[in-house]
Design a protein around this motif. Structure first.
Motif, PDB file in Angstrom:
ATOM      1  N   ARG A 109       0.818  -1.215   0.000  1.00 46.12           N
ATOM      2  CA  ARG A 109       0.000   0.000   0.000  1.00 46.12           C
ATOM      3  C   ARG A 109       0.854   1.268   0.000  1.00 46.12           C
ATOM      4  NH1 ARG A 109      -3.541  -3.581   2.818  1.00 46.12           N
ATOM      5  NH2 ARG A 109      -2.665  -3.177   4.875  1.00 46.12           N
ATOM      6  N   SER A 127     -10.206  -3.742 -10.877  1.00 47.47           N
ATOM      7  CA  SER A 127     -10.540  -2.623  -9.989  1.00 47.47           C
ATOM      8  C   SER A 127     -10.095  -2.900  -8.560  1.00 47.47           C
ATOM      9  CB  SER A 127     -12.041  -2.330 -10.036  1.00 47.47           C
ATOM     10  OG  SER A 127     -12.794  -3.452  -9.608  1.00 47.47           O
ATOM     11  N   GLU A 128     -10.312  -4.135  -8.057  1.00 44.40           N
ATOM     12  CA  GLU A 128      -9.877  -4.475  -6.704  1.00 44.40           C
ATOM     13  C   GLU A 128      -8.356  -4.433  -6.575  1.00 44.40           C
ATOM     14  OE1 GLU A 128     -12.005  -6.217  -8.559  1.00 44.40           O
ATOM     15  OE2 GLU A 128     -13.535  -7.241  -7.332  1.00 44.40           O
ATOM     16  N   GLU A 140      -6.282  -2.549  -8.430  1.00 45.89           N
ATOM     17  CA  GLU A 140      -5.852  -1.155  -8.472  1.00 45.89           C
ATOM     18  C   GLU A 140      -6.194  -0.420  -7.176  1.00 45.89           C
ATOM     19  OE1 GLU A 140      -3.968   0.316 -11.121  1.00 45.89           O
ATOM     20  OE2 GLU A 140      -3.801  -1.852 -11.292  1.00 45.89           O
ATOM     21  N   GLU A 141      -7.249  -0.847  -6.494  1.00 46.20           N
ATOM     22  CA  GLU A 141      -7.584  -0.264  -5.192  1.00 46.20           C
ATOM     23  C   GLU A 141      -6.722  -0.839  -4.070  1.00 46.20           C
ATOM     24  OE1 GLU A 141     -11.711  -1.132  -4.814  1.00 46.20           O
ATOM     25  OE2 GLU A 141     -12.318   0.295  -6.388  1.00 46.20           O
ATOM     26  N   ARG A 142      -5.945  -1.881  -4.399  1.00 47.24           N
ATOM     27  CA  ARG A 142      -5.053  -2.571  -3.458  1.00 47.24           C
ATOM     28  C   ARG A 142      -5.835  -3.151  -2.280  1.00 47.24           C
ATOM     29  NH1 ARG A 142       0.615   0.944  -3.939  1.00 47.24           N
ATOM     30  NH2 ARG A 142       0.099   1.840  -5.971  1.00 47.24           N
ATOM     31  N   ASP A 143      -6.950  -3.779  -2.628  1.00 46.58           N
ATOM     32  CA  ASP A 143      -7.754  -4.470  -1.629  1.00 46.58           C
ATOM     33  C   ASP A 143      -6.925  -5.575  -0.986  1.00 46.58           C
ATOM     34  OD1 ASP A 143     -10.456  -5.450  -0.491  1.00 46.58           O
ATOM     35  OD2 ASP A 143      -9.705  -7.212  -1.591  1.00 46.58           O
TER      36      ASP A 143
END
Length: 390
Positions: free
Chosen positions: A179, A213-214, A216-219
């Motif tokens: 992150r 999307s997950e 790139e959001e760094r879920d």
């Protein structure tokens, strides 16, 4: 596919016997316990890191290490590929000698691929070999360079020309550090993740696209699954061929042309960016040979855009790139071990890729060459004009 629990342990074997663990967590919380399991109590340890990582994680890792080792030393060198050299290794040797390190002591690599490769090489050669631990802090190093025992340094700007195989005693992956990565460094790691799916697991490649999307959001759960799956793919390859005598070469998909671009660009692009370009070139040759259909090739190319990776380069002559591939270390009796795709998820080694095939593929990537067919954007290194599926 579904994501898995936040903690995972992957056992790696060599010649059929247990060699080391890859521990995946979202913290450094289990590092002390894992060091104790290795029998580090009463021994010295030297944390090797670079000037970027030292300000982020050194104190936390040092606290974990100092709680079980008799003496903790720290060696910090200037960050960057330009310092992945024998001169830096020499300075590390001197530090270890001055601190009295013996064959029972350990090194710990805290950082990205440069730190891991350099530390592993020093560990392989200091006193003819001491143990070392990988604590990778970039996405690329977590899924690629920390696993498999390849170590090395650059020589006169030729990448990884001096090296040795030396397996780590432990790979400890803390996915929470991802992150803090810059967009550029995160994208660089995605180049290797896309590669992993393309060479061995088409379903995982499609999962990566579906979870863009997950990612790139760094879920957190998505990252731990993605890193774990990539590690499993690499583990499955290196276990069968630990010293790259055969099948392991498929891990070099995208690297032949990628390394040539990386060197001629004087490392201005990240390793993952160059591998991504090399993957497009290799997929182009696979397409022209009839192994991939046109839609599959363009999906591979366009996914670079979706994950922030380049689909073209500028400022280099295509002929120079092809010539530079001849200086690559992956040669076999004067022939390049070029990795192509028989189909999505199935890579193979080809010794008959011609200079003309490579030149055509590189020309496709070269933004400085007018494209008469109009089938690429030609708008520079990070062109975003390609169609990217939602």
């Amino acid at each position: 596919m579904s994501t898995k629990q936040k903690d995972s342990v992957i056992a790696v074997k060599e010649n059929g016997r247990f060699s080391y663990e890859i521990v995946l967590r979202d913290s450094f919380g289990q590092l002390k316990e894992k060091l104790e399991a290795l029998g580090c109590q009463g021994h010295r340890i030297c944390i090797v890191t670079d000037s970027n990582v030292s300000g982020l994680y050194l104190e936390e890792v040092k606290s974990c290490v100092s709680a079980c080792c008799s003496q903790t030393e720290v060696f910090v060198f200037q960050a960057g590929e330009a310092f992945k050299t024998l001169d830096t290794v020499r300075s590390l040797y001197e530090a270890l000698i001055q601190a009295g390190f013996d064959r029972h002591d350990l090194l710990l690599a805290l950082g990205g691929g440069v730190v891991g490769d350099l530390t592993g090489f020093a560990a392989a050669t200091y006193l003819r070999g001491i143990r070392f631990i990988q604590v990778p802090t970039t996405l690329l190093s977590q899924v690629d360079s920390s696993i498999g025992g390849k170590t090395g340094v650059d020589f006169d700007r030729y990448k990884n020309m001096v090296g040795a195989f030396h397996q780590p005693a432990l790979v400890y992956i803390n996915t929470s550090v991802l992150r803090t990565l810059s967009e550029e460094q995160f994208a660089s790691g995605m180049g290797e993740i896309l590669k992993a799916g393309l060479i061995r697991d088409a379903d995982f490649y499609e999962w990566t696209i579906e979870h863009m999307s997950e990612i790139e959001e760094r879920d957190s759960e998505t990252l731990i699954y993605m890193v774990e799956k990539s590690c499993q793919i690499k583990r499955s390859v290196v276990e069968k061929d630990p010293h790259e005598k055969g099948e392991r070469a498929i891990l070099n998909f995208g690297h032949t042309i990628g390394h040539a671009i990386e060197k001629l660009k004087d490392f201005q692009l990240t390793h993952g960016e160059c591998v991504a370009l090399g993957i497009v070139a290799a997929a182009y040759i696979s397409w022209k040979r009839g192994y991939l259909d046109e839609d599959e090739f363009y999906e591979i190319r366009d996914m670079n855009v979706g994950f922030g990776l380049p689909i073209s380069f500028d400022g280099l002559k295509s002929e120079d790139i092809v010539a530079a591939t001849r200086k690559d270390k992956k040669m076999d009796a004067g022939r390049i071990k070029f990795i192509l795709l028989k189909k999505m998820g199935r890579a193979y080694i080809d010794l008959d890729v011609t200079d003309q095939e490579m030149l055509e593929a590189v020309n496709f990537l070269n933004a400085d060459i007018a494209d008469e067919e109009g089938n690429r954007s030609g708008q520079g290194i990070f062109s975003g004009s390609a169609d990217c599926p939602e």
